[in-house]
Design an enzyme around this catalytic site. Structure first.
Site, PDB file in Angstrom:
ATOM      1  N   ARG A  17       0.825  -1.217   0.000  1.00 45.75           N
ATOM      2  CA  ARG A  17       0.000   0.000   0.000  1.00 45.75           C
ATOM      3  C   ARG A  17       0.860   1.268   0.000  1.00 45.75           C
ATOM      4  O   ARG A  17       0.626   2.163  -0.813  1.00 45.75           O
ATOM      5  CB  ARG A  17      -0.993  -0.037   1.166  1.00 45.75           C
ATOM      6  CG  ARG A  17      -2.157  -1.000   0.913  1.00 45.75           C
ATOM      7  CD  ARG A  17      -3.089  -1.087   2.092  1.00 45.75           C
ATOM      8  NE  ARG A  17      -2.434  -1.676   3.261  1.00 45.75           N
ATOM      9  CZ  ARG A  17      -3.008  -1.786   4.451  1.00 45.75           C
ATOM     10  NH1 ARG A  17      -4.234  -1.323   4.649  1.00 45.75           N
ATOM     11  NH2 ARG A  17      -2.373  -2.347   5.454  1.00 45.75           N
ATOM     12  N   ASN A  35      -6.724  -2.409   1.463  1.00 45.33           N
ATOM     13  CA  ASN A  35      -6.468  -3.813   1.627  1.00 45.33           C
ATOM     14  C   ASN A  35      -7.812  -4.520   1.745  1.00 45.33           C
ATOM     15  O   ASN A  35      -8.568  -4.249   2.662  1.00 45.33           O
ATOM     16  CB  ASN A  35      -5.766  -3.913   2.983  1.00 45.33           C
ATOM     17  CG  ASN A  35      -4.856  -5.070   3.029  1.00 45.33           C
ATOM     18  OD1 ASN A  35      -4.999  -5.993   2.250  1.00 45.33           O
ATOM     19  ND2 ASN A  35      -3.919  -5.018   3.953  1.00 45.33           N
TER      20      ASN A  35
END
Ligand code: ZN
Ligand code: ZN
Ligand code: FE
Length: 748
Positions: A17, A35
């Protein structure tokens, strides 16, 4: 313009990320990344040109530990206008789940560990976005701190700043911690010695090891027992304590150059040894013997690994008074034999008496994972134990039914597998399920991993053996949860594991050689030739039958199988070869003649045992495969070429070796003669089957093919006739791979 992008694969717990956010910022892209448990979802808004670049760069620049299996990018008509790029809270959604295995300490963290000016100087739990524990501390997906065993350690102010700073190496690193907020080391179990500093604890542990003591050390996936590998009496004491007289111990070396002092190391072996997985690799020992011989007695190879946690590095290299701390430590699983590796203070009580001290800490291990072990053949690795660092990375099967499966595996070296869609995930190593404690742990691990991966089986597969504890457990789960159960023949499952790894769906000649497995006729199999594919099999040949008499004793005491193969069970020969005392020899002959406690067998493992006993290499196995490993090492020590022709059965081969032995031939020559002879028999049988059935692909599997000396000889012969050869590489050829074969069968 806006894109909706979904990325599947190992994209959690590897800094994915933050990587996406940085990349988005570079290309002036607004939007978000989240996520989703099974994948990472990105909304990306920007100019067409920048979006194109962004998409191109993702697979190119993705973090080193990540693995993208699939990237879906769709243009969408998005009304919302984003004003920045955000990492948003994890939202859980269903789908294929990819859990990152544990990752060895990275280079940058190891530098910081020994940097006096760093605030994590000597911190035993230092980690970052690119390294540290993952699977073993994970409770649930998605991977976020509150769902790991780090949830008990609230971040301090400094750590929290790094966690939220996109320019930090620890941006979004879930297990982030430091000397102020991280887990603490502890000596002993219970409340003994509370309040000693981490530094003082490490110093004491180093002193104990330096003085020849044994320490249990909590690692990533469980406890190790550690001692100085060059201290004969320390290693001897460890052997006595662990009731492990001969089985090789693995050695952890301080660094690559210390490995090279004691072992031969090829470039490829080095690459794997130093990889983020940091497996144990079997390396050729350097002679003269520098590591004490009782670390791996009478075996030419040594299991070597490098430090993979900050704690390991600190033990080797702590700045204290001890200047010549050993650069090689025995590091063997901390467990009583037959029981899985201990993971907490409660279990470590079982090995309390094995060691002088226990070094533990308060970060919980949620799933146990032994070290992975591999061997090398030519330039590629052959997995022996697929566990820490590799599990639960799935293997991808090109053709598959949409069904969720639990494959419980074999009995010895048990691992189990879960399958869903096109993916088979195998568990970390569980152990020998003959032991009831192991079976309990197996059952719990099945539940843990199926929760984690969200695979709720609609079908269970187990071995056909009626007395395997694993089969009983499978039956129990099947009844309790009302899930249909199917049983697969052991040696066919070996071949299936090979076909799964190679994504091969056609017909093959399957050569399945191992120690033991339950045959379809109720007899012991272990030297089998099949015609098979992913759905069907037919046994078409095997090695010579013999009689295994005396139940379990016959798989431990090698000479009992020799006697069974000697013509008329001639006790005079047995006495001449010093098999056992007269009484025992006659008792064995009696069983054989009267057909008492006898079972017909085609086990290749027992054939190795029989030959090893005749050569006086090993009369009794103190660990599984001992005779075979020593016989192999003995054969490797004979440097001249040996060719064996015109021997067509293993019985003939045995008799020939026996008569040469009685005539005084040397054991190194005979050990090599045996390997070459067996390879020739395998080759001749394959050739005959191939001519008859017109099949030209051969799949070799089963624990016997971990014997590289035999494998090499068989491969060379087959290659000369242009056979296509399929091997187990990253899936163990031994019983650790059985679960993959079972799962593969079920999804076809
Ligand atoms: Zn790191
Ligand atoms: Zn901190
Ligand atoms: Fe097997």
């Amino acid at each position: 313009m806006t894109y909706n992008i979904k990325i599947f694969g190992i994209v959690q717990g590897v800094g994915f990320r933050p990587f996406i956010k940085n990349l988005a910022d570079t290309f002036f892209i607004f939007g978000s990344v989240a996520n989703k448990g099974s994948y990472v979802e990105i909304f990306a808004q920007g100019s067409e040109k920048n979006l194109e670049k962004f998409l191109r760069e993702i697979p190119k620049k993705s973090p080193p530990r990540s693995a993208i299996l699939k990237l879906d990018a769709k243009k969408i008509s998005e009304e919302k206008i984003f004003s920045d790029f955000k990492i948003i809270e994890s939202v859980h959604e269903k789908g294929d789940i990819f859990v990152s295995p544990d990752i060895a300490i990275c280079e940058k963290c190891s530098e910081e560990l020994f940097d006096k000016n760093n605030r994590r100087y000597l911190h035993p739990f230092i980690n970052c976005t690119a390294c540290g524990p993952r699977l073993t501390i994970l409770e649930n997906m998605p991977y976020d701190r509150e769902r790991t065993s780090m949830k008990n350690f609230p971040m301090c102010k400094n750590c929290s700043e790094e966690y939220f700073d996109k320019n930090s190496r620890r941006f979004d690193a879930q297990p982030i911690c430091c000397n102020d907020c991280g887990p603490k080391l502890k000596l002993g179990i219970g409340n003994k010695d509370l309040g000693i500093s981490d530094a003082e604890i490490i110093k004491r542990v180093r002193k104990i090891i330096f003085d020849g003591g044994i320490v249990a050390i909590k690692g990533i996936g469980g406890f190790h027992l550690a001692c100085d590998a060059k201290n004969f009496s320390a290693v001897k004491k460890l052997r006595e304590n662990k009731f492990r007289p001969q089985k090789p111990f693995a050695v952890m070396f301080k660094n690559i150059s210390s490995v090279e002092k004691y072992c031969h190391l090829s470039e490829n072996e080095k690459k794997f040894l130093d990889s983020p997985q940091k497996p144990i690799i079997l390396l050729q020992k350097k002679f003269p013997e520098k590591i004490v011989e009782n670390v791996a007695p009478k075996i030419n190879k040594l299991g070597a690994m490098l430090p993979y946690t900050p704690l390991h590095m600190l033990i080797f290299d702590f700045p204290d008074e001890i200047k010549n701390f050993p650069d090689a430590l025995v590091m063997t699983s901390g467990n009583p034999s037959g029981v899985p590796i201990s993971i907490d203070d409660d279990e470590v009580k079982n090995i309390f008496d094995f060691c002088d001290e226990i070094l533990t800490h308060d970060r919980k291990i949620l799933l146990r994972a032994d070290d992975s072990v591999m061997n090398f053949y030519k330039n590629f690795p052959l997995m022996i134990r697929r566990s820490r660092g590799y599990s639960p990375l799935p293997i991808f099967i090109e053709k598959s039914k949409k069904i969720s499966v639990l494959a419980i595996g074999g009995e010895l070296k048990n691992t189990f597998a879960l399958a869903k869609n096109n993916l088979i995930y195998s568990s970390p190593y569980i152990g020998d399920a003959e032991n009831l404690q192991t079976v309990e742990i197996l059952e719990k691990s099945v539940e843990r991993l199926s929760d984690l991966l969200e695979i709720f089986p609609e079908k269970i597969i187990c071995d056909k053996h009626p007395r395997y504890q694993t089969s009983r457990l499978a039956e129990k789960i099947s009844v309790e949860k009302n899930i249909p159960l199917e049983k697969i023949q052991h040696h066919y499952a070996h071949i299936l594991s090979n076909l799964a790894e190679n994504n091969f769906f056609g017909e093959v000649i399957g050569v399945s050689f191992d120690g033991t497995g339950y045959g379809d006729d109720g007899k012991i199999w272990g030297g089998e030739f099949f015609i098979c594919d992913a759905k069907n099999y037919r046994r078409v040949d095997s090695i010579s039958k013999f009689i295994q008499a005396g139940g379990d004793k016959s798989s431990v005491e090698c000479w009992r199988n020799s006697l069974a193969m000697i013509k008329n069970f001639d006790t005079e020969i047995a006495k001449k070869l010093n098999f056992a005392d007269e009484k025992e020899i006659s008792a064995q002959k009696f069983l054989l003649e009267k057909n008492l406690n006898c079972i017909e067998s085609t086990s290749c493992g027992r054939l190795f045992d029989a030959v090893a006993a005749v050569l006086g290499i090993c009369k009794k196995n103190s660990y599984e495969g001992e005779a075979a490993m020593k016989l192999q090492s003995c054969a490797e020590n004979f440097s001249e070429k040996v060719e064996v022709k015109n021997i067509f059965s293993t019985q003939e081969l045995f008799e020939k070796i026996l008569s040469m032995r009685l005539d005084g031939a040397e054991k190194e020559f005979l050990a090599k003669y045996f390997h070459e002879g067996l390879a020739e028999i395998i080759f001749e049988k394959v050739l005959k089957i191939s001519e008859r059935e017109k099949i030209f692909t051969v799949a070799l599997s089963g624990g016997v093919f971990q014997n590289i000396f035999l494998l090499d000889s068989v491969i060379k012969k087959l290659e000369r006739k242009n056979f296509k050869i399929l091997l187990n590489k990253m899936i163990p050829a031994n019983d650790g791979g059985i679960c993959i074969g079972q799962a593969f069968f079920a999804i076809q």
